[in-house]
Scaffold this active site. Structure first.
Site, PDB file in Angstrom:
ATOM      1  N   ARG A   1      54.212   8.219  55.637  1.00 27.08           N
ATOM      2  CA  ARG A   1      52.925   7.917  56.261  1.00 27.08           C
ATOM      3  C   ARG A   1      52.990   6.667  57.133  1.00 27.08           C
ATOM      4  O   ARG A   1      52.039   5.872  57.177  1.00 27.08           O
ATOM      5  CB  ARG A   1      51.811   7.764  55.224  1.00 27.08           C
ATOM      6  CG  ARG A   1      51.611   8.962  54.308  1.00 27.08           C
ATOM      7  CD  ARG A   1      50.467   8.676  53.349  1.00 27.08           C
ATOM      8  NE  ARG A   1      50.407   9.580  52.229  1.00 27.08           N
ATOM      9  CZ  ARG A   1      49.663  10.690  52.177  1.00 27.08           C
ATOM     10  NH1 ARG A   1      48.939  11.027  53.228  1.00 27.08           N
ATOM     11  NH2 ARG A   1      49.647  11.445  51.112  1.00 27.08           N
TER      12      ARG A   1
ATOM     13  N   LYS B   1      40.976  15.924  51.286  1.00 27.71           N
ATOM     14  CA  LYS B   1      42.224  15.632  51.984  1.00 27.71           C
ATOM     15  C   LYS B   1      42.326  14.123  52.219  1.00 27.71           C
ATOM     16  O   LYS B   1      41.327  13.436  52.427  1.00 27.71           O
ATOM     17  CB  LYS B   1      42.287  16.376  53.324  1.00 27.71           C
ATOM     18  CG  LYS B   1      42.171  17.897  53.197  1.00 27.71           C
ATOM     19  CD  LYS B   1      43.377  18.479  52.491  1.00 27.71           C
ATOM     20  CE  LYS B   1      43.356  19.998  52.491  1.00 27.71           C
ATOM     21  NZ  LYS B   1      42.324  20.573  51.639  1.00 27.71           N
ATOM     22  N   ASP B   2      43.558  13.636  52.233  1.00 27.43           N
ATOM     23  CA  ASP B   2      43.801  12.200  52.380  1.00 27.43           C
ATOM     24  C   ASP B   2      43.390  11.684  53.752  1.00 27.43           C
ATOM     25  O   ASP B   2      43.373  12.415  54.742  1.00 27.43           O
ATOM     26  CB  ASP B   2      45.284  11.895  52.175  1.00 27.43           C
ATOM     27  CG  ASP B   2      45.714  12.100  50.724  1.00 27.43           C
ATOM     28  OD1 ASP B   2      44.836  12.156  49.860  1.00 27.43           O
ATOM     29  OD2 ASP B   2      46.923  12.197  50.486  1.00 27.43           O
ATOM     30  N   ARG B   3      43.138  10.386  53.788  1.00 23.71           N
ATOM     31  CA  ARG B   3      42.812   9.742  55.057  1.00 23.71           C
ATOM     32  C   ARG B   3      44.046   9.565  55.931  1.00 23.71           C
ATOM     33  O   ARG B   3      43.998   9.784  57.143  1.00 23.71           O
ATOM     34  CB  ARG B   3      42.175   8.377  54.779  1.00 23.71           C
ATOM     35  CG  ARG B   3      41.932   7.562  56.046  1.00 23.71           C
ATOM     36  CD  ARG B   3      41.430   6.173  55.711  1.00 23.71           C
ATOM     37  NE  ARG B   3      41.336   5.343  56.909  1.00 23.71           N
ATOM     38  CZ  ARG B   3      41.079   4.045  56.909  1.00 23.71           C
ATOM     39  NH1 ARG B   3      40.883   3.429  55.757  1.00 23.71           N
ATOM     40  NH2 ARG B   3      41.017   3.371  58.028  1.00 23.71           N
TER      41      ARG B   3
ATOM     42  N   GLN C   1      46.716  10.070  43.867  1.00 25.53           N
ATOM     43  CA  GLN C   1      45.340  10.074  44.385  1.00 25.53           C
ATOM     44  C   GLN C   1      44.314  10.294  43.282  1.00 25.53           C
ATOM     45  O   GLN C   1      43.185   9.799  43.360  1.00 25.53           O
ATOM     46  CB  GLN C   1      45.171  11.161  45.443  1.00 25.53           C
ATOM     47  CG  GLN C   1      46.171  11.119  46.588  1.00 25.53           C
ATOM     48  CD  GLN C   1      47.362  12.025  46.349  1.00 25.53           C
ATOM     49  OE1 GLN C   1      48.036  11.928  45.331  1.00 25.53           O
ATOM     50  NE2 GLN C   1      47.622  12.907  47.300  1.00 25.53           N
TER      51      GLN C   1
END
Length: 352
Positions: A29, A87-89, A173
Protein backbone atom coordinates in the site's frame (compact mmCIF):
# COMPACT_ATOMS: atom_id res chain seq x y z
CA UNK A 1 -12.57 4.71 28.77
CA UNK A 2 -11.58 3.52 32.29
CA UNK A 3 -8.63 1.18 32.58
CA UNK A 4 -9.59 -2.49 32.73
CA UNK A 5 -7.59 -5.66 33.33
CA UNK A 6 -7.27 -7.20 29.88
CA UNK A 7 -6.66 -10.83 29.03
CA UNK A 8 -3.61 -11.54 26.90
CA UNK A 9 -4.19 -12.44 23.28
CA UNK A 10 -2.14 -13.31 20.22
CA UNK A 11 -2.05 -10.49 17.64
CA UNK A 12 -2.75 -11.37 14.02
CA UNK A 13 0.85 -10.93 12.89
CA UNK A 14 2.00 -13.47 15.51
CA UNK A 15 -0.41 -16.23 14.46
CA UNK A 16 1.35 -19.16 12.79
CA UNK A 17 1.43 -19.41 8.99
CA UNK A 18 0.57 -22.76 7.42
CA UNK A 19 3.12 -22.96 4.61
CA UNK A 20 6.34 -21.74 6.21
CA UNK A 21 8.03 -18.44 6.91
CA UNK A 22 7.50 -15.51 4.49
CA UNK A 23 9.77 -15.70 1.46
CA UNK A 24 10.68 -12.01 1.44
CA UNK A 25 9.80 -8.55 2.70
CA UNK A 26 8.42 -5.55 0.83
CA UNK A 27 6.19 -2.47 1.02
CA UNK A 28 2.42 -2.84 0.87
CA UNK A 29 0.00 0.00 0.00
CA UNK A 30 2.76 2.47 -0.84
CA UNK A 31 0.11 4.04 -3.11
CA UNK A 32 -3.66 3.40 -3.26
CA UNK A 33 -3.34 1.93 -6.77
CA UNK A 34 -0.98 -0.76 -5.41
CA UNK A 35 -3.98 -2.49 -3.79
CA UNK A 36 -6.96 -3.02 -6.11
CA UNK A 37 -10.17 -4.78 -5.16
CA UNK A 38 -13.10 -5.62 -7.41
CA UNK A 39 -16.29 -6.76 -5.75
CA UNK A 40 -18.09 -9.78 -7.21
CA UNK A 41 -21.77 -9.38 -6.51
CA UNK A 42 -23.03 -12.70 -7.87
CA UNK A 43 -26.21 -11.32 -9.46
CA UNK A 44 -27.15 -8.74 -12.07
CA UNK A 45 -29.20 -5.56 -11.52
CA UNK A 46 -32.94 -6.14 -11.92
CA UNK A 47 -33.32 -3.44 -14.56
CA UNK A 48 -36.40 -2.05 -12.79
CA UNK A 49 -37.50 -1.05 -9.32
CA UNK A 50 -37.38 1.73 -6.71
CA UNK A 51 -33.62 1.68 -6.16
CA UNK A 52 -30.47 2.28 -8.18
CA UNK A 53 -27.47 -0.01 -8.12
CA UNK A 54 -24.33 2.07 -8.55
CA UNK A 55 -21.01 0.63 -9.74
CA UNK A 56 -18.47 2.87 -8.04
CA UNK A 57 -14.71 3.24 -8.24
CA UNK A 58 -13.22 4.60 -5.01
CA UNK A 59 -9.65 5.79 -4.52
CA UNK A 60 -8.42 6.47 -1.00
CA UNK A 61 -11.96 6.35 0.41
CA UNK A 62 -13.53 3.83 2.76
CA UNK A 63 -17.02 2.46 2.19
CA UNK A 64 -18.92 4.32 4.89
CA UNK A 65 -17.35 7.66 3.94
CA UNK A 66 -18.28 7.07 0.29
CA UNK A 67 -21.84 6.15 1.30
CA UNK A 68 -22.24 9.50 3.05
CA UNK A 69 -21.01 11.35 -0.06
CA UNK A 70 -23.38 9.44 -2.34
CA UNK A 71 -26.28 10.17 0.03
CA UNK A 72 -25.44 13.88 0.03
CA UNK A 73 -25.48 14.16 -3.77
CA UNK A 74 -28.62 12.03 -4.11
CA UNK A 75 -30.41 13.98 -1.37
CA UNK A 76 -31.30 10.86 0.63
CA UNK A 77 -30.59 9.81 4.25
CA UNK A 78 -27.34 7.87 4.56
CA UNK A 79 -29.30 5.09 6.26
CA UNK A 80 -31.00 4.37 2.92
CA UNK A 81 -27.69 3.75 1.11
CA UNK A 82 -26.87 0.06 0.79
CA UNK A 83 -23.60 -1.77 0.21
CA UNK A 84 -22.60 -5.42 0.35
CA UNK A 85 -19.20 -5.17 2.03
CA UNK A 86 -16.74 -2.82 3.69
CA UNK A 87 -13.62 -1.94 1.71
CA UNK A 88 -10.39 -0.38 2.93
CA UNK A 89 -9.51 3.25 2.45
CA UNK A 90 -5.94 2.69 1.26
CA UNK A 91 -6.89 1.06 -2.03
CA UNK A 92 -8.60 1.48 -5.36
CA UNK A 93 -11.86 -0.43 -5.13
CA UNK A 94 -14.71 -1.23 -7.47
CA UNK A 95 -17.82 -1.69 -5.39
CA UNK A 96 -21.62 -1.72 -5.65
CA UNK A 97 -23.86 0.67 -3.72
CA UNK A 98 -27.62 1.15 -3.79
CA UNK A 99 -29.69 4.29 -3.23
CA UNK A 100 -33.44 4.95 -3.42
CA UNK A 101 -34.23 5.87 -7.02
CA UNK A 102 -34.62 9.69 -7.21
CA UNK A 103 -37.80 10.92 -8.87
CA UNK A 104 -35.82 13.67 -10.57
CA UNK A 105 -33.66 11.16 -12.43
CA UNK A 106 -30.06 10.05 -11.99
CA UNK A 107 -28.06 12.68 -10.06
CA UNK A 108 -24.97 14.37 -11.41
CA UNK A 109 -22.17 12.52 -9.65
CA UNK A 110 -19.30 14.47 -11.23
CA UNK A 111 -18.74 16.62 -8.12
CA UNK A 112 -17.59 13.50 -6.26
CA UNK A 113 -14.69 12.80 -8.59
CA UNK A 114 -12.52 15.33 -6.75
CA UNK A 115 -13.13 13.27 -3.59
CA UNK A 116 -11.92 10.03 -5.18
CA UNK A 117 -15.37 8.67 -6.06
CA UNK A 118 -16.50 7.87 -9.60
CA UNK A 119 -19.94 6.44 -10.37
CA UNK A 120 -19.31 4.28 -13.44
CA UNK A 121 -22.77 2.74 -13.89
CA UNK A 122 -26.30 3.17 -12.51
CA UNK A 123 -28.99 0.49 -12.94
CA UNK A 124 -32.59 0.28 -11.66
CA UNK A 125 -33.02 -2.37 -8.98
CA UNK A 126 -35.90 -3.63 -6.84
CA UNK A 127 -34.35 -3.58 -3.39
CA UNK A 128 -31.72 -2.05 -1.16
CA UNK A 129 -28.37 -3.81 -1.31
CA UNK A 130 -27.78 -5.75 1.91
CA UNK A 131 -24.57 -6.42 3.80
CA UNK A 132 -23.05 -9.73 2.82
CA UNK A 133 -24.86 -9.90 -0.54
CA UNK A 134 -21.68 -10.63 -2.50
CA UNK A 135 -19.93 -13.82 -3.56
CA UNK A 136 -16.36 -12.58 -3.19
CA UNK A 137 -13.64 -10.17 -4.22
CA UNK A 138 -10.92 -10.11 -6.85
CA UNK A 139 -7.56 -8.63 -5.79
CA UNK A 140 -4.63 -7.21 -7.75
CA UNK A 141 -1.76 -6.21 -5.45
CA UNK A 142 1.71 -4.76 -6.01
CA UNK A 143 4.27 -5.24 -3.26
CA UNK A 144 7.22 -2.90 -3.83
CA UNK A 145 10.90 -3.16 -2.98
CA UNK A 146 11.08 -6.95 -2.91
CA UNK A 147 14.58 -8.36 -3.43
CA UNK A 148 14.35 -10.74 -6.44
CA UNK A 149 16.86 -13.17 -4.96
CA UNK A 150 14.53 -13.82 -2.00
CA UNK A 151 11.77 -15.25 -4.20
CA UNK A 152 13.47 -18.48 -5.24
CA UNK A 153 10.75 -20.60 -3.63
CA UNK A 154 7.84 -18.59 -5.04
CA UNK A 155 6.51 -21.18 -7.51
CA UNK A 156 6.55 -23.93 -4.90
CA UNK A 157 4.75 -21.76 -2.34
CA UNK A 158 2.09 -20.75 -4.87
CA UNK A 159 1.56 -24.44 -5.61
CA UNK A 160 1.05 -25.22 -1.92
CA UNK A 161 -1.50 -22.43 -1.57
CA UNK A 162 -3.32 -23.60 -4.69
CA UNK A 163 -3.48 -27.17 -3.38
CA UNK A 164 -4.33 -26.51 0.28
CA UNK A 165 -5.69 -22.98 0.51
CA UNK A 166 -4.73 -20.77 3.46
CA UNK A 167 -5.89 -20.46 7.08
CA UNK A 168 -9.03 -18.34 7.14
CA UNK A 169 -7.85 -15.92 9.84
CA UNK A 170 -9.72 -12.69 10.45
CA UNK A 171 -7.45 -9.85 9.33
CA UNK A 172 -6.12 -6.86 11.23
CA UNK A 173 -8.99 -4.65 10.04
CA UNK A 174 -11.42 -6.58 12.24
CA UNK A 175 -9.60 -5.53 15.41
CA UNK A 176 -9.14 -1.78 14.88
CA UNK A 177 -6.05 0.38 15.19
CA UNK A 178 -3.70 -1.18 17.72
CA UNK A 179 -6.35 -3.90 18.26
CA UNK A 180 -8.32 -1.34 20.24
CA UNK A 181 -11.62 -3.06 19.43
CA UNK A 182 -10.65 -5.92 21.74
CA UNK A 183 -9.99 -3.58 24.67
CA UNK A 184 -13.30 -1.85 24.03
CA UNK A 185 -15.11 -5.18 23.81
CA UNK A 186 -13.66 -6.14 27.20
CA UNK A 187 -14.88 -2.85 28.67
CA UNK A 188 -18.30 -3.57 27.20
CA UNK A 189 -18.39 -6.96 28.92
CA UNK A 190 -17.17 -5.43 32.20
CA UNK A 191 -19.86 -2.75 32.05
CA UNK A 192 -17.37 0.12 31.95
CA UNK A 193 -17.81 1.21 28.31
CA UNK A 194 -20.68 3.62 28.97
CA UNK A 195 -23.40 4.26 26.40
CA UNK A 196 -22.33 2.88 23.04
CA UNK A 197 -24.22 3.03 19.71
CA UNK A 198 -25.38 -0.39 18.55
CA UNK A 199 -23.27 -0.25 15.39
CA UNK A 200 -20.14 0.43 17.44
CA UNK A 201 -20.81 -2.25 20.03
CA UNK A 202 -21.46 -4.71 17.20
CA UNK A 203 -17.96 -4.09 15.84
CA UNK A 204 -16.44 -4.70 19.26
CA UNK A 205 -18.43 -7.90 19.84
CA UNK A 206 -17.34 -9.19 16.44
CA UNK A 207 -13.72 -8.44 17.29
CA UNK A 208 -13.83 -10.48 20.52
CA UNK A 209 -15.55 -13.36 18.76
CA UNK A 210 -13.03 -13.23 15.92
CA UNK A 211 -10.07 -13.31 18.32
CA UNK A 212 -11.27 -16.51 19.97
CA UNK A 213 -11.74 -18.05 16.52
CA UNK A 214 -8.29 -16.90 15.36
CA UNK A 215 -6.61 -18.47 18.38
CA UNK A 216 -8.43 -21.77 17.85
CA UNK A 217 -7.35 -21.72 14.20
CA UNK A 218 -3.79 -20.92 15.26
CA UNK A 219 -3.76 -24.07 17.39
CA UNK A 220 -5.12 -26.14 14.50
CA UNK A 221 -2.37 -24.73 12.25
CA UNK A 222 0.27 -25.73 14.81
CA UNK A 223 -1.23 -29.26 14.84
CA UNK A 224 -1.34 -29.23 11.03
CA UNK A 225 -4.98 -30.33 10.86
CA UNK A 226 -6.48 -26.97 9.91
CA UNK A 227 -7.35 -28.25 6.42
CA UNK A 228 -8.38 -31.84 7.14
CA UNK A 229 -11.13 -33.73 8.91
CA UNK A 230 -10.74 -34.37 12.62
CA UNK A 231 -12.97 -36.52 14.81
CA UNK A 232 -15.70 -34.43 16.38
CA UNK A 233 -15.27 -31.53 13.96
CA UNK A 234 -18.10 -29.70 12.25
CA UNK A 235 -17.64 -29.65 8.48
CA UNK A 236 -18.95 -26.78 6.38
CA UNK A 237 -20.18 -27.19 2.83
CA UNK A 238 -18.18 -25.08 0.39
CA UNK A 239 -20.08 -21.95 -0.61
CA UNK A 240 -22.54 -22.37 2.24
CA UNK A 241 -22.91 -21.42 5.90
CA UNK A 242 -24.39 -24.80 6.77
CA UNK A 243 -22.31 -27.39 8.64
CA UNK A 244 -22.67 -30.91 9.97
CA UNK A 245 -20.91 -32.74 12.83
CA UNK A 246 -18.59 -35.69 12.30
CA UNK A 247 -18.21 -38.51 14.78
CA UNK A 248 -15.25 -40.19 13.11
CA UNK A 249 -12.82 -39.71 10.25
CA UNK A 250 -14.23 -41.50 7.22
CA UNK A 251 -12.64 -42.00 3.81
CA UNK A 252 -15.51 -40.25 2.04
CA UNK A 253 -15.19 -37.14 4.21
CA UNK A 254 -11.42 -37.14 3.85
CA UNK A 255 -11.78 -37.23 0.07
CA UNK A 256 -14.37 -34.45 0.03
CA UNK A 257 -12.18 -32.31 2.27
CA UNK A 258 -9.16 -32.89 0.04
CA UNK A 259 -11.25 -31.78 -2.94
CA UNK A 260 -12.34 -28.64 -1.02
CA UNK A 261 -15.98 -29.67 -1.20
CA UNK A 262 -16.15 -29.36 2.59
CA UNK A 263 -14.01 -27.53 5.15
CA UNK A 264 -13.31 -27.99 8.88
CA UNK A 265 -14.65 -25.16 11.01
CA UNK A 266 -13.86 -23.17 14.12
CA UNK A 267 -16.14 -21.54 16.70
CA UNK A 268 -17.82 -18.17 16.49
CA UNK A 269 -18.59 -18.01 20.18
CA UNK A 270 -22.01 -17.37 21.68
CA UNK A 271 -24.66 -18.89 23.89
CA UNK A 272 -25.91 -22.44 23.58
CA UNK A 273 -24.03 -25.71 23.37
CA UNK A 274 -20.76 -25.86 21.46
CA UNK A 275 -21.54 -28.12 18.47
CA UNK A 276 -18.06 -29.66 18.13
CA UNK A 277 -17.34 -32.96 19.88
CA UNK A 278 -14.41 -35.02 21.10
CA UNK A 279 -10.84 -33.71 20.76
CA UNK A 280 -11.95 -30.77 18.63
CA UNK A 281 -14.37 -29.60 21.28
CA UNK A 282 -11.74 -30.05 23.98
CA UNK A 283 -9.31 -27.87 22.03
CA UNK A 284 -11.92 -25.16 21.47
CA UNK A 285 -12.93 -25.12 25.12
CA UNK A 286 -9.29 -24.92 26.20
CA UNK A 287 -8.69 -21.87 24.01
CA UNK A 288 -11.97 -20.24 25.05
CA UNK A 289 -11.06 -20.71 28.72
CA UNK A 290 -8.42 -17.98 28.22
CA UNK A 291 -11.29 -15.53 27.68
CA UNK A 292 -14.02 -16.38 30.22
CA UNK A 293 -15.37 -12.81 30.42
CA UNK A 294 -15.63 -12.63 26.63
CA UNK A 295 -17.38 -15.99 26.28
CA UNK A 296 -19.92 -15.10 28.95
CA UNK A 297 -20.37 -11.60 27.55
CA UNK A 298 -20.94 -12.73 23.96
CA UNK A 299 -23.79 -14.95 25.13
CA UNK A 300 -25.20 -12.22 27.35
CA UNK A 301 -25.33 -9.85 24.37
CA UNK A 302 -27.43 -12.38 22.47
CA UNK A 303 -24.92 -13.98 20.11
CA UNK A 304 -25.35 -17.73 19.54
CA UNK A 305 -22.74 -20.31 18.62
CA UNK A 306 -21.91 -20.41 14.92
CA UNK A 307 -19.10 -21.79 12.79
CA UNK A 308 -16.60 -20.41 10.27
CA UNK A 309 -14.48 -22.44 7.87
CA UNK A 310 -10.88 -22.80 9.04
CA UNK A 311 -9.62 -22.88 5.47
CA UNK A 312 -10.21 -20.63 2.49
CA UNK A 313 -9.45 -21.69 -1.09
CA UNK A 314 -7.54 -19.17 -3.19
CA UNK A 315 -8.80 -19.04 -6.78
CA UNK A 316 -6.75 -17.97 -9.80
CA UNK A 317 -3.64 -17.17 -7.79
CA UNK A 318 -0.86 -15.68 -9.90
CA UNK A 319 2.44 -14.25 -8.63
CA UNK A 320 4.86 -12.44 -10.92
CA UNK A 321 8.13 -10.67 -10.33
CA UNK A 322 8.23 -7.17 -11.79
CA UNK A 323 10.70 -4.30 -11.74
CA UNK A 324 9.00 -2.69 -8.73
CA UNK A 325 8.68 -5.91 -6.76
CA UNK A 326 5.99 -8.58 -6.82
CA UNK A 327 2.46 -8.58 -8.24
CA UNK A 328 -0.22 -10.90 -6.90
CA UNK A 329 -3.71 -11.53 -8.21
CA UNK A 330 -6.33 -13.88 -6.79
CA UNK A 331 -9.98 -14.22 -5.81
CA UNK A 332 -11.44 -14.95 -2.38
CA UNK A 333 -14.97 -15.71 -1.20
CA UNK A 334 -16.84 -13.10 0.81
CA UNK A 335 -15.72 -12.70 4.40
CA UNK A 336 -12.07 -13.64 3.79
CA UNK A 337 -9.08 -11.32 3.91
CA UNK A 338 -6.41 -10.72 1.26
CA UNK A 339 -3.78 -10.41 3.99
CA UNK A 340 -4.32 -14.08 4.89
CA UNK A 341 -2.92 -14.92 1.46
CA UNK A 342 -0.12 -12.34 1.58
CA UNK A 343 1.19 -13.54 4.95
CA UNK A 344 1.77 -17.02 3.48
CA UNK A 345 4.05 -15.50 0.85
CA UNK A 346 5.66 -12.32 2.08
CA UNK A 347 6.12 -9.98 5.01
CA UNK A 348 5.57 -6.25 4.56
CA UNK A 349 5.77 -2.75 5.86
CA UNK A 350 2.70 -0.60 5.20
CA UNK A 351 2.53 2.78 3.54
CA UNK A 352 4.93 4.93 1.54
Amino acid sequence: MPEVSLPSWIPVDALPPAHGAPLARGRLRARPEDFRVEEQLGFAPDGEGDHLLLWVRKTGANTEWAARRLARVAGVPVSTVGYAGLKDRHAVTLQWFSIPRPREGIPDWSALEGEGIQVLEAHPHRRKLKRGALTGNRFAILIRDVAPASLSGLAERVGLIHARGVPNYFGEQRFGHGQSNLARAHALFEGTAGRVPRHQSGLWLSAARSQIYNEVLGERVRRDDWDRTAAGDCMQLAGSNSFFPTESIEAELTGRCGAMDIHPTGPLWGRGELPARGPVRALEETVAARFPTWCEGLGAFGLVHDRRALRVPVADLAADRVADGLTLSFSLPAGSYATTVLRELIDWDSGG
